[in-house]
Design an enzyme around this catalytic site. Sequence first.
Site, short mmCIF file in Angstrom:
data_model
loop_
_atom_site.label_atom_id
_atom_site.label_comp_id
_atom_site.label_asym_id
_atom_site.label_seq_id
_atom_site.Cartn_x
_atom_site.Cartn_y
_atom_site.Cartn_z
N GLU A 199 0.85 -1.20 0.00
CA GLU A 199 0.00 0.00 0.00
C GLU A 199 0.88 1.25 0.00
O GLU A 199 1.65 1.48 0.94
CB GLU A 199 -0.94 -0.01 1.21
CG GLU A 199 -1.96 1.10 1.13
CD GLU A 199 -3.06 0.99 2.19
OE1 GLU A 199 -3.37 -0.14 2.62
OE2 GLU A 199 -3.59 2.04 2.56
N LYS A 207 -7.78 -1.45 10.90
CA LYS A 207 -7.07 -1.78 9.65
C LYS A 207 -5.90 -0.80 9.48
O LYS A 207 -4.80 -1.19 9.08
CB LYS A 207 -8.05 -1.70 8.48
CG LYS A 207 -7.52 -2.20 7.15
CD LYS A 207 -6.76 -1.17 6.38
CE LYS A 207 -6.26 -1.72 5.05
NZ LYS A 207 -5.36 -0.81 4.38
N ASP A 233 4.76 -13.74 11.54
CA ASP A 233 3.48 -14.21 11.01
C ASP A 233 2.40 -13.16 11.31
O ASP A 233 1.86 -13.11 12.41
CB ASP A 233 3.17 -15.56 11.70
CG ASP A 233 1.86 -16.17 11.25
OD1 ASP A 233 1.05 -15.47 10.64
OD2 ASP A 233 1.66 -17.36 11.54
N HIS A 288 -3.39 10.07 -0.38
CA HIS A 288 -3.56 8.86 -1.20
C HIS A 288 -3.42 9.17 -2.68
O HIS A 288 -2.82 8.42 -3.43
CB HIS A 288 -4.94 8.25 -0.94
CG HIS A 288 -4.93 7.31 0.21
ND1 HIS A 288 -5.96 6.46 0.48
CD2 HIS A 288 -4.01 7.07 1.16
CE1 HIS A 288 -5.67 5.74 1.55
NE2 HIS A 288 -4.50 6.11 1.98
C1 MEV Z 1 -6.26 2.88 4.64
O1 MEV Z 1 -5.38 1.84 4.32
C2 MEV Z 1 -6.41 3.00 6.15
C3 MEV Z 1 -7.41 4.02 6.64
O2 MEV Z 1 -8.69 3.77 6.08
C4 MEV Z 1 -7.45 3.88 8.13
C5 MEV Z 1 -8.51 4.72 8.81
O3 MEV Z 1 -9.55 4.98 8.21
O4 MEV Z 1 -8.27 5.06 9.99
C6 MEV Z 1 -7.04 5.41 6.23
#
Ligand code: MEV
Length: 437
Positions: A86, A280, A296, A393
């Site tokens: 990413e 995430k 892992d 992004h």
């Molecule tokens: C993207 O990989 C992760 C985010 O969506 C995490 C979040 O929303 O806190 C930007």
Amino acid sequence: MTEHKIINGFSKFDRTQKIQWLIEQFHLDAETQAFLDSFQLTNQQWQAVIADLSENQLSNFHLPFSVAPNFLVDGQTQVFPLVTEESSVVAALAKAAGFWAKRGGFKSEIIGTQKKGQLHFSWNGQPQKLRKAFPEIKQKLLKEAEPLTQNMEKRGGGIRAIELKELPEILPNYYQLDVAFETCDAMGANFINSCLEQFGRSMKDWADTAPELLPEEQGLEVIMAILSNYVPDSRVRVWVECPVEELADEREEAYAFAEKFVRAVRIAREDVSRAVTHNKGIFNGIDALAMATGNDFRAIEAGAHAYAAQQGQYRGLTEAWIDQGKFWFQLEIPLAVGVVGGVTSLHPLAKLSMQILGNPSAKELMAYLAVAGLASNWSAVRALVTTGIQQGHMKMHLSNILNSFQVSDEQKESARLYFQDREVSFAEVKKFLEKHV
Ligand code: MEV
């Protein structure tokens, strides 16, 4: 969908035969062999190490090996090696590291290092007989596992507790040995599983030979013996703190930002849909460092997600608050990692990662992983409550699109200028490049 025949003995084919089989089955280009070869390493020794990590290896799947400098952790500067697909993750980590290095850095506290494993068995006897015999059985279990535990004990580890659990509510005659282990600097999967399998043999032996058992009570069935990736007793807390004023140039702006940040983190604690995305973002950092060090990441994630749901509701793993003019942001997370054995000691780049980290102990690596999680969560939430996530992004997205067109450095630069305040999309970039050859 392409249909293909079931094939027996595929794993016995050599690499070229496997590739030829794929080419035939999927009518692939004859160049596929050369294409896959081109991703193989020229260094034969390292190629053999990589190939041996998995069955049916055809080639290597490349991901960037990156670093994020300027992590100040417990007063020491660190460079974090990272592997991720990413594009914004490394930039986000590096930004968070630089920001917090100027504000005292990250601090850590190890809360525990115990890991767990379970022997699941069924036994058709009087539960009180097993309960009564258990103190003696425990001695038998420990004695018969000694050949396996001796070395670990010399290193300060071993078996810490064995608990018998009766669980007829799950299945009739079902029991568990719930075992706590200390595995020092190793992830300890082999050690734990070997001990548990030995416990299975010892339990069977008890049930086959104990004089207090009636003939119909003899015999015990081991269902399975396996470590648990739920490791709430192997936990680390990491945090950052600074006067609210230091979060932005203007006092008012700093307070408004801090309060909005705290609210965003609170939403993730309470709302499941937000919590999943929030966590995430934490794993963007943790997984990248786990991958780079050969750990892992599925085990880490499974354990931490279960921990996030330990109160019966899945929650965000970080917390933020303001107390007496100070901003606090912390992550408490279960992590079971190893720094000896496994892929960490085999993969040449994982070895280099460990070197870059100063060959840390397992406890230090726990802290670094949690710091990577907190840092990536910091950058994500900060962007979300200020500029929005798309700005960062899109910059990365533009680079990826430009790379897919094989353009010159000048074209890249003019595209970057052009798209500074415009919506980035594949079609728009293509249009721009057609006009600016
Ligand atoms: C993207 O990989 C992760 C985010 O969506 C995490 C979040 O929303 O806190 C930007």
